[in-house]
Scaffold this motif. Structure first.
Motif, mmCIF file in Angstrom:
data_model
loop_
_atom_site.group_PDB
_atom_site.id
_atom_site.type_symbol
_atom_site.label_atom_id
_atom_site.label_comp_id
_atom_site.label_asym_id
_atom_site.label_seq_id
_atom_site.Cartn_x
_atom_site.Cartn_y
_atom_site.Cartn_z
ATOM 1 N N LYS A 160 0.830 -1.197 0.000
ATOM 2 C CA LYS A 160 0.000 0.000 0.000
ATOM 3 C C LYS A 160 0.867 1.250 0.000
ATOM 4 C CE LYS A 160 -3.738 0.014 2.387
ATOM 5 N NZ LYS A 160 -4.697 -0.009 3.518
ATOM 6 N N ASN A 167 2.412 11.821 -4.094
ATOM 7 C CA ASN A 167 1.107 11.366 -4.550
ATOM 8 C C ASN A 167 0.474 12.298 -5.578
ATOM 9 O OD1 ASN A 167 0.899 9.009 -2.889
ATOM 10 N ND2 ASN A 167 0.683 10.397 -1.147
ATOM 11 N N GLY A 204 -1.341 8.437 -9.765
ATOM 12 C CA GLY A 204 -1.337 7.029 -9.414
ATOM 13 C C GLY A 204 -0.198 6.268 -10.038
ATOM 14 N N ASN A 230 -3.571 -4.163 -9.687
ATOM 15 C CA ASN A 230 -3.416 -2.900 -8.981
ATOM 16 C C ASN A 230 -4.736 -2.148 -8.906
ATOM 17 O OD1 ASN A 230 -0.653 -3.372 -8.810
ATOM 18 N ND2 ASN A 230 -0.256 -2.383 -10.763
ATOM 19 N N VAL A 231 -4.927 -1.455 -7.786
ATOM 20 C CA VAL A 231 -6.105 -0.606 -7.602
ATOM 21 C C VAL A 231 -5.628 0.766 -7.151
ATOM 22 C CG1 VAL A 231 -8.221 -0.228 -6.297
ATOM 23 C CG2 VAL A 231 -7.598 -2.544 -7.012
ATOM 24 N N THR A 232 -6.075 1.813 -7.846
ATOM 25 C CA THR A 232 -5.724 3.177 -7.472
ATOM 26 C C THR A 232 -6.966 3.900 -6.982
ATOM 27 O OG1 THR A 232 -3.926 3.268 -9.083
ATOM 28 C CG2 THR A 232 -4.775 5.365 -8.278
ATOM 29 N N THR A 233 -6.888 4.402 -5.745
ATOM 30 C CA THR A 233 -7.961 5.188 -5.161
ATOM 31 C C THR A 233 -7.458 6.614 -5.013
ATOM 32 O OG1 THR A 233 -8.775 3.264 -3.958
ATOM 33 C CG2 THR A 233 -9.551 5.426 -3.234
ATOM 34 N N GLY A 234 -8.048 7.530 -5.785
ATOM 35 C CA GLY A 234 -7.511 8.883 -5.816
ATOM 36 C C GLY A 234 -6.150 8.863 -6.466
ATOM 37 N N THR A 235 -5.125 9.197 -5.704
ATOM 38 C CA THR A 235 -3.754 9.150 -6.219
ATOM 39 C C THR A 235 -2.914 8.104 -5.513
ATOM 40 O OG1 THR A 235 -3.073 10.891 -4.677
ATOM 41 C CG2 THR A 235 -3.807 11.579 -6.884
ATOM 42 N N GLN A 236 -3.526 7.260 -4.668
ATOM 43 C CA GLN A 236 -2.777 6.248 -3.938
ATOM 44 C C GLN A 236 -3.053 4.866 -4.517
ATOM 45 O OE1 GLN A 236 -4.018 7.341 0.152
ATOM 46 N NE2 GLN A 236 -1.831 7.648 0.525
ATOM 47 N N THR A 237 -2.004 4.104 -4.697
ATOM 48 C CA THR A 237 -2.082 2.800 -5.347
ATOM 49 C C THR A 237 -1.837 1.670 -4.355
ATOM 50 O OG1 THR A 237 -1.338 3.703 -7.456
ATOM 51 C CG2 THR A 237 -1.079 1.332 -7.153
ATOM 52 N N THR A 238 -2.583 0.589 -4.489
ATOM 53 C CA THR A 238 -2.321 -0.659 -3.768
ATOM 54 C C THR A 238 -1.970 -1.720 -4.793
ATOM 55 O OG1 THR A 238 -3.854 -0.133 -1.973
ATOM 56 C CG2 THR A 238 -3.241 -2.447 -2.258
#
Length: 395
Positions: free
Chosen positions: A255, A262, A265, A314-322
């Protein structure tokens, strides 16, 4: 600044349920090895009570699936040596609309492949106690399945009946790729069934004349049941195959922390220390091959190899990637005794690792015994741009 690694260690075993052939009555034994008319077909019922890797549900295969079966026929007087046979069959897409659905939920119907049908009469007929072991790669009809060892087998009867004496080895070799992706994971997800065996769980549908299908879902080997004591009319049990996963699945979530840059993404990048690469992660010293025994679901002779690529999503929420990466491994590693780095990776030119002992200790802190250490999420925190573990927590 901290960065986080989440290690998800799901349950090793799970199962898929599946199906069978039509009911069959018989009033006598048949011994003609070349003419199968009138013989009693060995049938597999369409009921199942399976588990999946996540929720407990009843279902069959999502797509047509090939299975490979090993039959062990023992004479109920123990006066004869066991007879063995191999057959292949195809399981259909799960079905929730037929008469069995009300009893067991979704399931798959299974039919022998052409020329692969096996008959009670060619084993020991009414005197047979039948065990069945099976393998399948879920939702695949063209994936390679393990090969049963037939060394030392001798055909039964001069005309041949597809049944043999000798051998009977229930062990097979299996391995997973060191570079894993969506394609390799689909064809290497080995599942097995060993519930039709001495003491097997719910592998036996006991057939009687008081029911169209069965009256009892029992344990143990399949056999013939007389209509009443002394009767020469009766029914053979139907088999109930439940598949379980033979491999362990390791899932890692990386995470992106708040202190990364940030702006987009795309800044949470795999690196090798200087150059951006498609993926830079390695699982060190985990089991990737071994010998699997279908009779008891155990592994032996495991070989440890580094896994250099994992399947990634990969999943990007806003500008943060997991980043989520997963891989299959052969069960049997004792992580607590592994002092070397088990997981190594580079993110934004920072080198990170987790040792086997760190993973094991985090799990042991949460659970009272190793036997309970399953289905847990563990988060590991690291110093910025460093490699020292400063915190671990399982929830």
């Amino acid at each position: 600044m901290k960065k986080y690694i989440k290690i998800i260690l799901p349950a090793i075993f799970a199962s898929l349920g599946f199906a069978a052939c039509s009911d069959h009555d018989t009033d006598g034994d048949h011994v003609n090895a070349t003419d199968n008319s009138g013989k009693a077909l060995i049938c597999f019922s369409s009921e199942a009570t399976p588990m999946t890797r996540l929720p407990l549900t009843d279902h069959g295969f999502d797509e047509p699936t090939q299975i490979k079966m090993l039959f062990k026929a023992e004479h109920n007087s123990s006066a004869q040596v066991p007879r063995w046979a191999i057959a292949t069959a195809t399981a259909a897409v799960k079905n929730a609309s037929d008469g069995h659905a009300a009893l067991v939920g979704e399931h798959s119907d299974v039919n022998y492949n052409a020329g692969e049908a096996r008959y009670w009469d060619d084993a020991y007929g009414r005197n047979t106690k039948l065990t069945v072991y099976a393998f399948a790669i879920p939702n695949k009809t063209n994936a390679a399945l393990p090969e049963w060892n037939v060394d030392g087998w001798t055909a039964v009867g001069a005309l041949g009946t597809h049944w043999y004496t000798g051998g009977g080895n229930t062990q097979v070799a299996w391995s997973v790729s060191t570079a894993q992706n969506a394609a390799t994971m689909q064809v290497e997800d080995l599942t097995y069934s060993n519930n039709i065996s001495e003491g097997g769980q719910y592998g036996r549908h006991i057939q009687t004349y008081t029911s169209d299908w069965y009256t009892t879902l029992g344990h143990g080997q399949l056999q013939w049941n007389a209509q009443e004591v002394g009767s020469t009319t009766g029914k053979y049990d139907q088999g109930h195959l439940i598949f379980r996963h033979a491999l362990a699945k390791l899932e890692i979530n990386l995470k992106e922390g708040a202190d990364f840059n940030n702006n987009s993404g795309d800044d949470f990048k795999w690196t090798d220390g200087s150059t951006t690469v498609a993926q830079n992660i390695q699982l060190n010293g985990l089991n990737t091959s071994g010998t699997f025994d279908a009779s008891n679901g155990s592994w032996s002779g495991a070989t440890q190899t580094n896994i250099t690529q994992m399947y990634e999503s990969n999943v990007t929420t806003g500008t943060q990637t997991t980043r989520t990466v997963v891989a299959y491994i052969v069960p049997g590693n004792n992580l607590y005794e592994t002092t070397s780095n088990v997981i190594t990776f580079c993110i934004d030119n920072g080198q990170y690792y987790v040792t086997g002992q760190q993973i094991a200790n985090a799990i042991r802190e949460y659970y009272s015994t190793d036997a309970e250490a399953k289905n847990t999420n563990c988060t590991f925190s690291f110093e910025d741009r460093g490699t020292r573990l400063i915190e671990s927590q399982c929830t």
